[in-house]
Enzyme design. Structure first.
Site, PDB file in Angstrom:
ATOM      1  N   LYS A 124       0.819  -1.209   0.000  1.00 34.57           N
ATOM      2  CA  LYS A 124       0.000   0.000   0.000  1.00 34.57           C
ATOM      3  C   LYS A 124       0.858   1.266   0.000  1.00 34.57           C
ATOM      4  O   LYS A 124       0.398   2.326  -0.404  1.00 34.57           O
ATOM      5  CB  LYS A 124      -0.979  -0.023   1.164  1.00 34.57           C
ATOM      6  CG  LYS A 124      -1.978  -1.168   0.974  1.00 34.57           C
ATOM      7  CD  LYS A 124      -3.192  -1.087   1.818  1.00 34.57           C
ATOM      8  CE  LYS A 124      -4.241  -2.085   1.369  1.00 34.57           C
ATOM      9  NZ  LYS A 124      -3.794  -3.499   1.494  1.00 34.57           N
TER      10      LYS A 124
HETATM   11  C1  LIG Z   1      -4.429  -4.612   0.736  1.00 37.38           C
HETATM   12  C2  LIG Z   1      -3.623  -5.861   0.587  1.00 37.38           C
HETATM   13  C3  LIG Z   1      -3.953  -6.852  -0.374  1.00 37.38           C
HETATM   14  C4  LIG Z   1      -5.165  -6.751  -1.260  1.00 37.38           C
HETATM   15  O1  LIG Z   1      -5.035  -5.756  -2.261  1.00 37.38           O
HETATM   16  P1  LIG Z   1      -6.327  -5.199  -3.040  1.00 37.38           P
HETATM   17  O2  LIG Z   1      -5.841  -4.086  -3.872  1.00 37.38           O
HETATM   18  O3  LIG Z   1      -7.274  -4.745  -1.953  1.00 37.38           O
HETATM   19  O4  LIG Z   1      -6.892  -6.318  -3.837  1.00 37.38           O
HETATM   20  C5  LIG Z   1      -3.118  -7.958  -0.482  1.00 37.38           C
HETATM   21  N1  LIG Z   1      -2.028  -8.112   0.318  1.00 37.38           N
HETATM   22  C6  LIG Z   1      -1.690  -7.194   1.263  1.00 37.38           C
HETATM   23  C7  LIG Z   1      -0.492  -7.445   2.131  1.00 37.38           C
HETATM   24  C8  LIG Z   1      -2.465  -6.027   1.430  1.00 37.38           C
HETATM   25  O5  LIG Z   1      -2.115  -5.127   2.375  1.00 37.38           O
END
Ligand SMILES: *Cc1c(COP(=O)(O)O)cnc(C)c1O
Length: 501
Positions: free
Chosen positions: A116
């Site tokens: 993120k």
């Molecule tokens: C948020 C997240 C996901 C999922 O990603 P999306 O864009 O919501 O599909 C997968 N792995 C981790 C570690 C995350 O923080």
């Protein structure tokens, strides 16, 4: 380039408006009305550039109100070497797993050790500039309800950014020990963190209520402030994610792994809210040579069922898994995909979303299902298989992956076995450092966890595997705790107002 709304194709806004506003007034999401196209020559050219230039070039095509120089400034600030350790912010690590042609795209080298950061380090720059460009002269107050990774990544992204304040609510007993520590020691002069006596749903419901509470809005406006969102429905969070798919392909060109112009790759993404894999879909539509988009889910496999059958049905038990960031039953970014696959039929999309709101279910028409199945391959695995995959990757490839990445590796194995396609070069997206989920990873590798303290587990895992511990995780131990406040869920609005004093 303008942006349209998924529930009302007639609505058009500029890029800066789309980012400043976040979501359309009718609840629809903003999507670009057309997409730039990249040729193999473009990709060759990009492959000679560093990541920040790749980002500036691609984002400039989507943001006509921003110059490429301005975006390069944003990218240099967002992906500065002191924030992303080790060269590229999105390195491709080469792993040939058995007979599989697999590459791991590591997206967790940023300040909070989850993917993120790739978007939330960029969003504050895009948001504050978009507010200026649209003539909004207010302090943006970012309100976040988090079940773990988003809250910390948003805090780090917005900390000490002029013209913003950020408040994060997390459920007192609903986040991991490491995630709680990450938030409690948060630094910065414009940040606040508060636990709530409730679960994640309570936090999310509370935040949504504050967003739309006219009395709170009025009090904010009187102080020259307005609410804004760092949620993945904002186009400014999705756009930076398109870049790393191009960057991965460019790196494959640069290292000689791509044998001829247009050679296709597969992309495998561990999926929750459908943001990350949607960015890969956009990259494919922009000319990136992608064969299949493989959507990997955990036991909350609502997307697996949807991509196979065309029926989206959230009426099912919610499972708390060892890959918590994928524990989601309503994947909001799917709405954008449906808009594109129906050639912008916003009435149809609005109908499906209404049905989802009213009954928790909708079913797409056979033509849309055929398109979905051509583009995507979907699979899922449970916690037991996730741990087995971590174990196997470590024992046979000497590669330590986290619980989310392991779901993707497992589903890639299912894809190769199910389709016979083990030759196509395949990029598996790695979304978090294994040290963020040390207890589960340690259990998978060693068979048991002896220490009860989170930092001892990190040490134990590192001593056992030799995999380096990211600096931001090591640094957490010695930081002073700043935020220990908690409040009943009914008092969240009052807490927001007092924190803004
Ligand atoms: C948020 C997240 C996901 C999922 O990603 P999306 O864009 O919501 O599909 C997968 N792995 C981790 C570690 C995350 O923080």
């Amino acid at each position: 380039m303008k942006y349209c709304c998924t529930r009302n194709a007639a609505e058009r806004v500029s890029a800066a408006q789309a980012i400043a506003q976040g979501i359309s007034a009718d609840g629809g999401l903003f999507v670009p009305e057309s997409l730039p196209r990249y040729t193999h020559e473009d990709l060759m050219e990009l492959s000679l550039c560093p990541y920040t230039e790749r980002a500036a070039r691609i984002m400039a095509d989507f943001l006509p109100e921003f110059s490429r120089e301005e975006l390069l400034e944003c990218a240099n600030a967002a992906y500065a070497p002191e924030k992303f350790s080790g060269g590229s912010p999105a390195p491709l690590s080469l792993e040939q797993k058995g007979s599989l042609n697999m590459y791991v795209l590591e997206l967790w080298h940023g300040p909070t050790c989850a993917f993120k950061d790739m978007a939330l380090q960029m969003l504050p720059h895009l948001l504050t500039r978009s507010l200026k460009k649209t003539g909004i002269d207010k302090t943006a107050v970012i309100l976040v309800a988090t079940s773990g990774d988003t809250g910390k990544a948003a805090l780090e992204g917005f900390r000490d950014v002029d013209g913003t304040k950020i408040l994060v609510f997390y459920p007192e007993n609903g986040v991991s020990a490491m995630q709680k520590r990450q938030m409690q020691v948060q630094e910065g002069g414009n940040v606040a963190v508060c636990a709530i006596e409730g679960n994640f749903d309570d936090a999310q419901t509370g935040v949504k209520r504050i967003f739309t509470d006219p009395a709170v809005k009025e009090r904010l406006a009187a102080r020259g402030m307005m609410f804004s969102s760092a949620n993945s429905i904002n186009w400014g969070r999705l756009l930076p994610q398109i870049v790393y798919y191009f960057s991965a392909y460019c790196d494959l060109i640069r290292t000689g792994e791509i044998d001829y112009p247009g050679e296709k790759i597969n992309v495998v993404v561990p999926t929750g809210n459908f943001g990350n894999i949607l960015a890969a879909y956009y990259a494919r539509e922009m000319g990136l040579p992608v064969n299949r988009l493989v959507c990997a889910s955990n036991e909350n496999n609502v997307l697996t069922d949807f991509l196979r059958t065309g029926v989206y049905d959230r009426n099912r038990p919610f499972h708390a898994t060892i890959s918590p960031s994928m524990d989601i039953l309503v994947s909001s970014n799917l709405e954008r995909l449906l808009y594109h696959l129906t050639d912008g039929d916003s009435a149809r999309v609005a109908g499906w979303m209404r049905s989802l709101g009213e009954t928790g279910r909708y079913e797409v028409d056979p033509q849309t299902l055929a398109k979905l199945r051509e583009l995507f391959w979907a699979g899922w695995c449970g916690d037991k298989e996730t741990k087995q995959t971590i174990h196997e990757m470590y024992r046979t490839e000497n590669y330590l992956c986290d619980t989310h990445t392991a779901v993707a590796v497992n589903v890639y194995g299912q894809y190769a076995a199910g389709t016979g396609d083990s030759a196509t070069p395949t990029v598996v997206v790695s979304t978090a450092s294994p040290y963020k989920f040390a207890a589960s990873v340690l259990e998978a590798v060693a068979g048991e966890v002896s220490s009860s303290d989170e930092f001892s587990r990190v040490e134990e895992l590192s001593a056992l595997t030799g995999a380096p511990v990211p600096q931001p995780i090591l640094a957490l131990r010695d930081k002073a705790v700043r935020f220990t406040q908690s409040c009943p869920k009914e008092q969240m609005a009052g807490t927001v107002l007092s924190l803004l004093e």
